[in-house]
Design an enzyme around this catalytic site. Structure first.
Site, PDB file in Angstrom:
ATOM      1  N   ASN A  63     -12.007  21.251 -26.257  1.00 36.39           N
ATOM      2  CA  ASN A  63     -10.879  20.137 -25.998  1.00 36.39           C
ATOM      3  C   ASN A  63      -9.733  20.890 -27.217  1.00 36.39           C
ATOM      4  O   ASN A  63      -9.664  20.744 -28.199  1.00 36.39           O
ATOM      5  CB  ASN A  63     -11.200  18.993 -26.562  1.00 36.39           C
ATOM      6  CG  ASN A  63     -10.146  17.757 -26.455  1.00 36.39           C
ATOM      7  OD1 ASN A  63      -9.052  18.034 -25.916  1.00 36.39           O
ATOM      8  ND2 ASN A  63     -10.345  16.721 -26.891  1.00 36.39           N
ATOM      9  N   LYS A  65      -6.816  19.845 -27.035  1.00 34.69           N
ATOM     10  CA  LYS A  65      -5.875  18.728 -27.516  1.00 34.69           C
ATOM     11  C   LYS A  65      -4.520  19.139 -27.417  1.00 34.69           C
ATOM     12  O   LYS A  65      -4.085  19.702 -26.486  1.00 34.69           O
ATOM     13  CB  LYS A  65      -6.231  18.234 -28.989  1.00 34.69           C
ATOM     14  CG  LYS A  65      -7.661  17.933 -29.119  1.00 34.69           C
ATOM     15  CD  LYS A  65      -7.769  17.322 -30.478  1.00 34.69           C
ATOM     16  CE  LYS A  65      -9.392  16.997 -30.540  1.00 34.69           C
ATOM     17  NZ  LYS A  65      -9.965  16.304 -31.647  1.00 34.69           N
ATOM     18  N   HIS A 147     -11.878   9.610 -24.944  1.00 29.81           N
ATOM     19  CA  HIS A 147     -11.979  10.177 -26.245  1.00 29.81           C
ATOM     20  C   HIS A 147     -11.298   9.190 -27.191  1.00 29.81           C
ATOM     21  O   HIS A 147     -10.785   8.399 -27.145  1.00 29.81           O
ATOM     22  CB  HIS A 147     -11.209  11.509 -26.120  1.00 29.81           C
ATOM     23  CG  HIS A 147     -11.240  12.376 -27.274  1.00 29.81           C
ATOM     24  ND1 HIS A 147     -10.511  11.962 -28.601  1.00 29.81           N
ATOM     25  CD2 HIS A 147     -11.864  13.309 -27.522  1.00 29.81           C
ATOM     26  CE1 HIS A 147     -11.025  13.107 -29.579  1.00 29.81           C
ATOM     27  NE2 HIS A 147     -11.927  13.945 -28.978  1.00 29.81           N
ATOM     28  N   GLU A 149      -9.407   9.539 -29.674  1.00 29.88           N
ATOM     29  CA  GLU A 149      -7.761   9.461 -29.775  1.00 29.88           C
ATOM     30  C   GLU A 149      -7.121   8.604 -28.704  1.00 29.88           C
ATOM     31  O   GLU A 149      -6.270   8.061 -29.110  1.00 29.88           O
ATOM     32  CB  GLU A 149      -7.481  10.755 -30.034  1.00 29.88           C
ATOM     33  CG  GLU A 149      -7.833  11.737 -30.957  1.00 29.88           C
ATOM     34  CD  GLU A 149      -8.037  13.171 -31.187  1.00 29.88           C
ATOM     35  OE1 GLU A 149      -8.552  13.827 -31.972  1.00 29.88           O
ATOM     36  OE2 GLU A 149      -7.705  13.646 -30.030  1.00 29.88           O
ATOM     37  N   GLU A 217     -19.389  11.410 -29.854  1.00 32.66           N
ATOM     38  CA  GLU A 217     -18.673  11.952 -30.858  1.00 32.66           C
ATOM     39  C   GLU A 217     -18.289  10.911 -31.984  1.00 32.66           C
ATOM     40  O   GLU A 217     -17.533   9.862 -31.832  1.00 32.66           O
ATOM     41  CB  GLU A 217     -17.116  12.342 -30.209  1.00 32.66           C
ATOM     42  CG  GLU A 217     -17.381  13.480 -29.273  1.00 32.66           C
ATOM     43  CD  GLU A 217     -15.895  13.807 -29.025  1.00 32.66           C
ATOM     44  OE1 GLU A 217     -15.680  15.157 -29.520  1.00 32.66           O
ATOM     45  OE2 GLU A 217     -14.906  13.271 -28.638  1.00 32.66           O
ATOM     46  N   GLY A 223     -12.477  16.091 -36.606  1.00 29.92           N
ATOM     47  CA  GLY A 223     -11.434  16.812 -37.469  1.00 29.92           C
ATOM     48  C   GLY A 223     -11.380  16.585 -38.932  1.00 29.92           C
ATOM     49  O   GLY A 223     -10.554  16.936 -39.374  1.00 29.92           O
ATOM     50  N   SER A 263     -16.485  18.155 -35.392  1.00 30.44           N
ATOM     51  CA  SER A 263     -16.366  19.361 -36.449  1.00 30.44           C
ATOM     52  C   SER A 263     -17.719  20.351 -36.222  1.00 30.44           C
ATOM     53  O   SER A 263     -18.269  20.833 -36.933  1.00 30.44           O
ATOM     54  CB  SER A 263     -16.669  18.840 -38.035  1.00 30.44           C
ATOM     55  OG  SER A 263     -15.423  17.933 -37.993  1.00 30.44           O
TER      56      SER A 263
END
Length: 300
Positions: A63, A65, A147, A149, A217, A223, A263
């Site tokens: 990904n 991003k 996702h 985010e 996730e 991150g 991560s």
């Protein structure tokens, strides 16, 4: 109705059926992997374990991003195109929408491309959105939906994500559907409740599970440099597979690829990949670096 999985029931009669890969971990010195459908009185290891795992081709998604320029992505694509990639691993790169056509035309055809989002309808007055039809028009076959985010930065609800999943699948896109709990939810002991509820909404909108990859996730590990331990990842993946078995079907539970994101790096990927119910990764920052090759080859 949402059914919470419980311990597998013993079969009192009839043949032993092909198993899932739900296992007892051996890293703690416990019994070797056993089939959850075997009679509980039988200590034999499952003869179908390898065959069932073979149904699930290892899957690694990158990904990207909101990162990259044509120049930097061209260098990354050149690295991927010239690398020796494990031929039993399916690789898909999630490019920013403005670079979808560039990524698809530049990447080796054996590497798939995914959009990072799409809307729930084919066209209309939805400024800034892209549709599955547009994604397909770029020669792209996958989309990442749900996702964290999108959920927590842009406020997408479970309902909207479910509608997007339904329309993407109807439009013949493969869907990487993301679920995961926040730190306070894990610390509060509600991880299972959260991920089961998110999975339920996705399941309600899926007719063809062959086009779906489920990505677990944990939000607290995305991150942050923090990674769920291999045991933590396996525990949740195992429970998710049991939930699918209880709420969808045995066949889907056996064949659905459940991948881990949070991560993932070249340093930790092999131990994570060794877990029985971890069928691959959705990789963020590391997918923009040369170590992505090591992650792709985690089971080589």
């Amino acid at each position: 109705m949402l059914i919470f999985p419980t311990a597998p029931e013993a079969h009192t009669a009839g043949p032993v059926l092909p198993c899932s890969t739900r296992t007892l971990r051996t890293s703690t010195g416990s019994s070797p992997p056993t089939c959850p459908r075997q009679r509980l009185s039988s200590p034999a290891t499952c003869p179908h374990l390898s065959a069932v795992m073979a149904l699930r081709r290892f899957f690694v998604g990158g990904n990207w991003k909101m990162n990259g320029t044509k120049e930097s992505l061209e260098e990354l694509i050149r690295t991927l195109n010239t690398a020796s990639l494990h031929d039993q691993t399916e690789v898909v790169c999630g490019a920013p929408s403005i670079y979808l056509d560039f990524a698809r035309s530049s990447l080796d055809p054996k590497i798939g491309v995914a959009a990072q989002n799409c809307y729930k309808v084919a066209k209309g007055a939805f400024t800034g959105e892209i549709s599955p039809a547009m994604i397909k028009d770029c020669g792209v076959d996958w989309v990442i939906l749900g996702h964290s985010e999108r959920r927590h930065v842009f406020g997408e609800s479970d309902e909207l994500i479910g509608q997007k999943v339904a329309h993407a699948l109807e439009s013949d896109l493969g869907v990487i559907a993301c679920i995961g709990e926040k730190l306070e939810e894990r610390e509060g002991g509600t991880t299972e409740e959260v991920v089961y509820a998110q999975t339920q909404v996705i399941a309600d909108n899926v007719k063809d599970w062959g086009k779906v990859v489920l990505a677990y996730e944990p939000v607290w590990a995305i991150g942050t440099g923090k990674t769920a331990s291999p045991e933590q990842a396996q525990e949740v993946h195992e429970k998710l597979r049991a939930w699918i078995r209880a709420n969808v079907s045995d066949d889907v539970a056996d064949s659905l690829r459940i991948i881990y994101g949070g991560s993932v790096t070249g340093a930790n990927c092999r131990e994570l990949a060794s877990q029985d119910d971890v069928d691959g990764f959705l990789v963020g920052g590391a997918s923009l670096k040369p170590e992505f090759i090591d992650i792709i080859n985690a089971r080589a």
